[in-house]
Design a protein around this motif. Structure first.
Motif, short mmCIF file in Angstrom:
data_model
loop_
_atom_site.label_atom_id
_atom_site.label_comp_id
_atom_site.label_asym_id
_atom_site.label_seq_id
_atom_site.Cartn_x
_atom_site.Cartn_y
_atom_site.Cartn_z
N PHE A 830 -19.18 -98.29 -23.86
CA PHE A 830 -20.12 -98.11 -22.75
C PHE A 830 -21.43 -97.59 -23.33
CE2 PHE A 830 -15.94 -97.40 -20.62
CZ PHE A 830 -16.01 -98.47 -19.74
N LEU A 831 -22.46 -98.42 -23.24
CA LEU A 831 -23.75 -98.06 -23.84
C LEU A 831 -24.83 -97.96 -22.78
CD1 LEU A 831 -23.70 -100.43 -26.96
CD2 LEU A 831 -22.81 -98.10 -26.75
N ASN A 832 -25.72 -97.00 -23.00
CA ASN A 832 -26.92 -96.80 -22.18
C ASN A 832 -26.58 -96.76 -20.69
OD1 ASN A 832 -28.58 -96.57 -24.43
ND2 ASN A 832 -28.75 -98.78 -24.63
N GLU A 833 -27.04 -97.72 -19.87
CA GLU A 833 -26.84 -97.62 -18.43
C GLU A 833 -25.36 -97.65 -18.04
OE1 GLU A 833 -27.72 -101.97 -19.36
OE2 GLU A 833 -28.55 -100.00 -19.89
N ASN A 834 -24.51 -98.15 -18.93
CA ASN A 834 -23.07 -98.18 -18.65
C ASN A 834 -22.35 -96.90 -19.10
OD1 ASN A 834 -22.98 -100.81 -17.51
ND2 ASN A 834 -23.15 -101.68 -19.58
N PHE A 835 -23.09 -96.04 -19.80
CA PHE A 835 -22.50 -94.78 -20.26
C PHE A 835 -22.58 -93.77 -19.11
CE2 PHE A 835 -22.81 -90.61 -22.53
CZ PHE A 835 -21.56 -90.62 -23.09
N THR A 836 -21.63 -93.89 -18.18
CA THR A 836 -21.60 -93.05 -16.99
C THR A 836 -20.28 -92.31 -16.92
OG1 THR A 836 -20.61 -94.75 -15.57
CG2 THR A 836 -23.03 -94.72 -15.75
N LEU A 837 -20.30 -91.25 -16.21
CA LEU A 837 -19.11 -90.42 -16.03
C LEU A 837 -17.99 -91.24 -15.39
CD1 LEU A 837 -18.13 -87.46 -16.32
CD2 LEU A 837 -18.90 -87.10 -13.98
N SER A 878 -21.35 -78.86 -18.89
CA SER A 878 -20.01 -78.49 -19.38
C SER A 878 -18.92 -78.88 -18.40
CB SER A 878 -19.96 -76.99 -19.68
OG SER A 878 -20.27 -76.24 -18.52
N ASN A 879 -19.15 -78.69 -17.10
CA ASN A 879 -18.13 -79.06 -16.13
C ASN A 879 -17.95 -80.56 -16.04
OD1 ASN A 879 -17.20 -76.52 -15.16
ND2 ASN A 879 -19.13 -76.26 -14.09
N ASP A 880 -19.04 -81.31 -16.23
CA ASP A 880 -18.93 -82.77 -16.25
C ASP A 880 -18.11 -83.23 -17.45
OD1 ASP A 880 -20.59 -83.18 -13.98
OD2 ASP A 880 -22.36 -82.85 -15.22
N LEU A 881 -18.34 -82.57 -18.60
CA LEU A 881 -17.59 -82.94 -19.80
C LEU A 881 -16.10 -82.68 -19.60
CD1 LEU A 881 -19.95 -81.53 -22.58
CD2 LEU A 881 -19.92 -83.79 -21.56
N ASP A 882 -15.80 -81.60 -18.91
CA ASP A 882 -14.41 -81.29 -18.60
C ASP A 882 -13.78 -82.43 -17.80
OD1 ASP A 882 -12.01 -79.98 -18.07
OD2 ASP A 882 -12.84 -78.96 -16.32
N LYS A 883 -14.49 -82.87 -16.75
CA LYS A 883 -13.98 -83.96 -15.91
C LYS A 883 -13.93 -85.27 -16.69
CE LYS A 883 -16.23 -81.81 -11.95
NZ LYS A 883 -17.39 -81.91 -11.05
N LEU A 884 -14.89 -85.48 -17.58
CA LEU A 884 -14.99 -86.72 -18.32
C LEU A 884 -13.78 -86.93 -19.22
CD1 LEU A 884 -17.80 -88.57 -19.75
CD2 LEU A 884 -16.54 -87.42 -21.53
N ILE A 885 -13.33 -85.88 -19.87
CA ILE A 885 -12.30 -86.03 -20.88
C ILE A 885 -10.90 -85.86 -20.30
CG2 ILE A 885 -11.47 -85.14 -23.09
CD1 ILE A 885 -14.39 -84.29 -23.61
N LYS A 886 -10.77 -85.02 -19.27
CA LYS A 886 -9.43 -84.83 -18.69
C LYS A 886 -8.97 -86.09 -17.96
CE LYS A 886 -8.86 -79.88 -18.11
NZ LYS A 886 -8.76 -78.77 -17.16
N ARG A 887 -7.70 -86.34 -18.02
CA ARG A 887 -7.15 -87.52 -17.37
C ARG A 887 -7.24 -87.39 -15.85
NH1 ARG A 887 -6.83 -91.21 -21.48
NH2 ARG A 887 -5.80 -90.28 -23.27
N GLY A 888 -7.33 -88.52 -15.19
CA GLY A 888 -7.40 -88.50 -13.74
C GLY A 888 -6.15 -87.93 -13.11
N ASN A 889 -4.99 -88.21 -13.68
CA ASN A 889 -3.73 -87.74 -13.15
C ASN A 889 -3.32 -86.46 -13.87
OD1 ASN A 889 -1.15 -87.27 -12.30
ND2 ASN A 889 -0.39 -89.35 -12.69
N LYS A 890 -3.16 -85.37 -13.13
CA LYS A 890 -2.84 -84.09 -13.76
C LYS A 890 -1.49 -84.12 -14.46
CE LYS A 890 -5.60 -81.21 -10.67
NZ LYS A 890 -5.59 -80.10 -9.71
N GLN A 891 -0.59 -85.03 -14.02
CA GLN A 891 0.73 -85.12 -14.65
C GLN A 891 0.72 -86.00 -15.89
OE1 GLN A 891 3.05 -83.13 -13.44
NE2 GLN A 891 1.54 -82.50 -11.92
N ASP A 892 -0.44 -86.62 -16.20
CA ASP A 892 -0.54 -87.52 -17.35
C ASP A 892 -0.50 -86.70 -18.63
OD1 ASP A 892 -1.09 -89.49 -19.15
OD2 ASP A 892 -2.71 -90.40 -17.98
N VAL A 893 0.53 -86.95 -19.45
CA VAL A 893 0.71 -86.16 -20.67
C VAL A 893 -0.05 -86.74 -21.85
CG1 VAL A 893 2.94 -85.31 -19.93
CG2 VAL A 893 2.83 -87.43 -21.24
N ARG A 894 -0.67 -87.92 -21.68
CA ARG A 894 -1.44 -88.49 -22.77
C ARG A 894 -2.62 -87.60 -23.09
NH1 ARG A 894 -2.71 -94.15 -20.20
NH2 ARG A 894 -2.96 -92.74 -18.44
#
Length: 992
Positions: A830-837, A878-894
């Motif tokens: 994802f580059l430039n305009e596609n690099f979105t949260l 910082s809070n956006d980065l937290d959301k960006l990297i954490k998985r959408g599903n809290k039970q996701d162990v990946r």
């Protein structure tokens, strides 16, 4: 989760005093009976002469006297009204008059009579289920409001909150929007006192909003979400109120009394919301809102509300000064402007506030505590400060003796002690010899049955003595005991103990502190947030006092440490400007404890292990404080020592701790249970200045001679003391560093050994930085790459200007990402305009992607607001980065096994900037992170990063070794051997 009640904060503590004054006056004037009933009257012998005037006339006289501040006269008239209503069988108005009589006694500080009157008032009221009209129900609500206020004033905060909630529920039943909002305002002060700032934020939002008159719903979102959703609307609402205030007199008359009251309530609510935002650390938002409110109140003739807003705004500017000083580069004095703004606002508040009022005293106390604090970097004006102190003292003697007075006396005592210390310092500069201890010994007010000296300093005096400062503490203790306020008593005792400690009266200090501690641990109070302070104080007294009781000191510090650990989740409610308090009131407990444990040439193994645990706990607490979240480290973490022994028998673990007079080094060698200890005797200021100089030289090219001069010092202090131990153990191939925060900003590979004429990077050691003694579910790289590896790529290379910052074009973005793709299968890019949260979140949620590689500008800081990555058209905080990297599903162990952040930097001059990097990585669940500490030439960065991925493909490779090989290969190619180019990348977390 227990709230971490931050009672030491002057602004919060003193604010509550004056807010009650404004609110109680409102109750007394506006409580009216709506109906009467023929229910049986409970008679009371009040000792009032019957006079011919009707009770309504006495009631009006009482209200007029109360509004004028003539409380003794008002009480007399209320008693006449009570007698008249009783004689007429009007139980409802009798109950209301009794509640207002109680309120008047509250203002007089006569708590026996105040409690008696409210008790009689409540006894006249029917059960809620037996109420026969809405008027009766509303009267009950208003009486509960007054009872809650009295409980608050006596320090019965939990009772006040429960009583206030009963009143709030009544107003909801009545659909009484005005009463509901008044009641919520009353609840906010109790929530603040309990440290429940998130709940306070939620409770005050409906008061400020103008479009929720029929909802009667308190929002459930956290305060940050509420700010993002509602800040603009709140400002618009305040702007509308401003427009309403500027209407002509005739137009204003067309508004109903309720509408005008609602507008007034909205302004009060907006001010309180500004206070809550400050306490939660949203300082810019607090400043913006309070400045809007200030513009509104200056257009009306309401000196009290204007003084309150000025006071709140002053507190916010002081918090801004605290934060900016905490984060500032040493030569940057911009934070002083914030303090100067605070001082000017406090002075304006003093000028606007009425004489002999708590509000005026509050503003004076906040001003005095600021101007005598040398830490703010402004010169102390002795003469002006002395006069201000005596002015406050004379006014305190004229004010009611209530809960707020206790904290006012303690605040004044602490400021006067600082002032006396400054007097001594300035006087000693003109004297060749001065004694080290204050010559004036204070009386011991902590002995059993000691007499409490209550004399006051009056008359024309120029300064206050140490003795008077001590007597203020004694009076505060006596008043707290009279009110039955255990918490205030413990607080006053502990603070008086601090005064004795500063005056080196060790016996008195210990007696006061032990009493404060005993009371704080009493089952009726159970205040661990106070207890740890007195345990810490007791440890200092035993360690530094005449007894030099090291064993006893260790016991006290151990207790303080354990208490702080139990409070870990409770750091969350501390405001973000509490970073200043954290460094001042929490961090020293850990550091002093470590210093104590490491006394002597050869500390015992138990103390070495405890010292490592304590410094580990400090770093976890720093992360908690950074994120305002007590859940940063999850339960599946493993101990570093066990990881090294299990997965990497070549790893030596090195702790480096900066203490006041030495650099302490604790070494764990492979396969060895016992720890090794060495130390370099260098003053903390020298160590930190060397670190700062080295950082400054490293981030600019062409400074190699200066880099060598500074880096060889750190090598000599940090590596040389343990060098023989490392060299004698031929198994050691990896150095895992657990560094004190300031040292984390230095890549260890750049340290220079002048004896072998080598950088540490040139030696045969892979290097890694771990944030603490634990790692989250560590996996060796061989296990990770046994499954098909995929990498998600992203970045922005376009030049942008965001939030006033210019970000240049990144030249080698595509070349770097293409190079990565040649070694690892690409999921998506994802580059430039596609690099979105949103795009990144969706891709990470759908696919098992163990590597996330981002090349964009970014910065890490110890301030979450200054930690960001550059997205397309926005900054990802910082809070956006937290959301960006954490998985959408809290039970996701990946998990993200490897996070690579290319082209980032740490905030210049911020000696704890790596805290932001570590925090984001740990919070996001990234097992290991590779990032740059500064931005070097883009072509060099790309070469090192691509080589890093090439190395990762080799059999038996670890992440740390791959990075080491990549840097070493660039260095050995002799393209450019300056550390500026090859040193910026570090690996944080799992090195395996």
């Amino acid at each position: 989760m227990r709230p971490f009640r931050q009672r030491w904060r002057r602004s919060l503590r003193v604010f509550t005093i004056v807010f009650v004054v404004g609110l109680t006056a409102f109750f007394a004037i506006n409580v009216k009976a709506q109906s009467t009933s023929n229910l049986a009257v409970i008679a009371g012998n009040l000792g009032i002469r019957n006079e011919s005037r009707s009770p309504q006339i006495w009631q009006n006289l009482a209200r007029t006297s109360y509004a004028a501040g003539e409380f003794a006269e008002a009480a007399k008239y209320w008693r006449q009204a009570v007698a008249g209503f009783e004689a007429g069988g009007d139980w409802l108005n009798q109950a209301i008059a009794l509640s207002n009589l109680s309120l008047t006694y509250q203002q007089l500080g006569d708590w026996k009579e105040a409690n008696s009157a409210i008790s009689k008032s409540r006894s006249l009221l029917p059960e809620e289920s037996r109420v026969q009209s809405p008027g009766e129900l509303k009267a009950i609500g208003q009486i509960l409001d007054i009872q809650s206020n009295g409980q608050w004033e006596q320090g019965q905060v939990n009772l006040a909150l429960e009583t206030g909630k009963q009143a709030t529920n009544i107003y909801v039943k009545l659909k009484d929007n005005l009463g509901w909002k008044r009641s919520l305002i009353a609840q906010v002060k109790t929530l603040q006192a309990l440290g429940l700032y998130q709940q306070a934020c939620q409770a005050i939002i409906p008061v400020v909003e103008s479009n929720n008159s029929e909802n009667f719903v308190i929002p459930s979102q956290d305060c940050q979400q509420l700010i993002s959703q509602k800040l603009a609307k709140i400002k618009q609402s305040i702007a509308f109120t401003k427009a309403t205030r500027s209407l002509s007199e005739n137009a204003t008359r067309s508004l109903s009394e309720v509408e005008v009251s609602l507008k007034n309530i909205q302004i009060t609510g907006a001010r309180l919301l500004g206070d809550v935002w400050r306490q939660l650390g949203y300082l810019k938002e607090s400043q913006q809102l309070l400045e809007e409110v200030e513009q509104v109140v200056t257009q009306q003739e309401s000196p009290q509300e204007q003084a309150l807003v000025l006071l709140s705004l002053g507190d916010t500017y002081q918090a801004l000064g605290n934060r900016n000083k905490f984060l500032s580069v040493s030569e940057d004095n911009n934070y002083k402007k914030e303090y100067e703004n605070a001082i000017n606002l406090y002075k304006k508040s003093i000028n606007v506030a009425a004489n002999n009022s708590f509000l005026k005293v509050q503003a004076q106390l906040n001003l005095l505590s600021l101007v005598v604090d040398k830490r703010i970097g402004l010169a102390v004006d002795l003469k002006a400060s002395q006069k201000l102190g005596t002015d406050i003292l004379s006014q305190l003697n004229k004010l009611p003796q209530n809960h707020g007075m206790i904290y006012a006396q303690i605040s004044l005592m602490n400021s006067l002690v600082r002032l006396k210390q400054e007097e001594k310092l300035q006087n000693s500069s003109n004297i060749s010899k001065s004694s080290g201890v204050n010559s004036e010994q204070l009386s011991n007010y902590c002995l059993p049955n000691s007499a409490m000296v209550a004399e006051s300093v009056l008359g024309n005096i120029e300064s206050v003595s140490w003795g008077e400062a001590g007597r203020l503490g004694a009076k505060a203790i006596a008043l707290a005991r009279d009110l039955g306020d255990f918490r205030a008593t413990a607080y006053a005792l502990g603070n008086l103990g601090t005064v004795y400690e500063k005056n080196q009266q060790w016996l008195e200090a210990q007696q006061c502190t032990e009493q404060a501690l005993l009371l704080s641990q009493n089952v009726q109070l159970n205040a661990p947030d106070l207890a740890y302070q007195w345990q810490w104080q007791l440890g200092r007294i035993r360690w530094l006092g005449e007894a030099k009781d090291v064993k006893g000191a260790i016991g006290a510090y151990t207790a303080a440490f354990n208490t702080l650990q139990s409070l870990r989740n409770d750091f969350v409610p501390i405001s973000r400007d509490g970073q200043f308090d954290f460094r001042d009131r929490v961090e020293p407990v850990y550091r002093e404890f470590v210093d104590l444990l490491l006394q002597g040439d050869k500390p015992i193994q138990e103390n070495l292990k405890q010292a490592r645990n304590v410094i580990e706990a400090l770093q976890v607490a720093e992360l908690d404080n950074f994120f305002r979240d007590g859940c940063v480290v999850v339960n599946k973490a493993e101990e570093i020592d066990a990881i090294a022994d299990k997965y990497d028998p070549t790893a030596a673990v090195i702790h480096a701790i900066i203490l006041p007079n030495r650099l302490a080094i604790i070494l764990k060698l492979p396969g060895k249970k016992d720890l090794e200890y060495r130390e370099s005797y260098q003053q903390k200021t020298l160590v930190k200045n060397t670190i700062k100089n080295l950082q400054t030289y490293l981030i600019q090219p062409g400074n190699t001679p200066e880099v060598l001069a500074e880096s060889k010092k750190l090598y000599k202090w940090l590596i040389q003391p343990i060098e023989s131990l490392l060299e004698s153990d031929r198994d050691v191939k990896t150095l895992v560093f657990i560094l004190d925060r300031p040292l984390q900003g230095i890549p260890m590979g750049s340290l220079y050994d002048e004896r072998s004429d080598q950088y540490l990077m040139e030696k045969d050691y892979a290097l890694a930085l771990v944030p603490g003694l634990q790692l989250l579910e560590p996996k060796p790289w061989n296990q990770v790459k046994s499954s098909k590896l995929k990498v998600l790529l992203g970045g922005v290379d376009l030049p942008q200007t965001l939030e006033g910052q210019n970000f240049e074009k990144i030249q080698k973005l595509l070349e770097e990402l293409d190079g990565v793709g040649k070694n690892i299968s690409i999921s998506k890019r994802f580059l430039n305009e596609n690099f979105t949260l949103t795009n990144l979140q969706q891709e990470l949620a759908l696919a098992n992607i163990p590597i996330l590689h981002i090349k964009t500008h970014g910065q890490f800081s110890s301030d979450p607001e200054k930690t960001f990555l550059v997205g397309f058209g926005t900054l990802l905080k910082s809070n956006d980065l937290d959301k960006l990297i954490k998985r959408g599903n809290k039970q996701d162990v990946r998990a993200i096994e490897l996070l690579v952040l290319s082209a980032c930097k740490t905030a210049q001059g911020d000696d704890r900037a790596v805290l932001g990097l570590s925090g984001v990585a740990i919070r996001a669940g990234a097992r290991s992170t590779v990032s740059s500490l500064w931005v070097a030439e883009d072509a060099v960065n790309t070469k090192i990063i691509v080589r890093f991925y090439e190395e990762l493909r080799q059999p038996g490779m670890t992440r740390a070794k791959a990075l080491h090989n990549a840097q070493k290969a660039y260095f050995q190619a002799k393209e450019d051997q300056e550390p500026h180019f090859w040193a910026p990348y570090i690996i944080v977390g799992n090195w395996l």
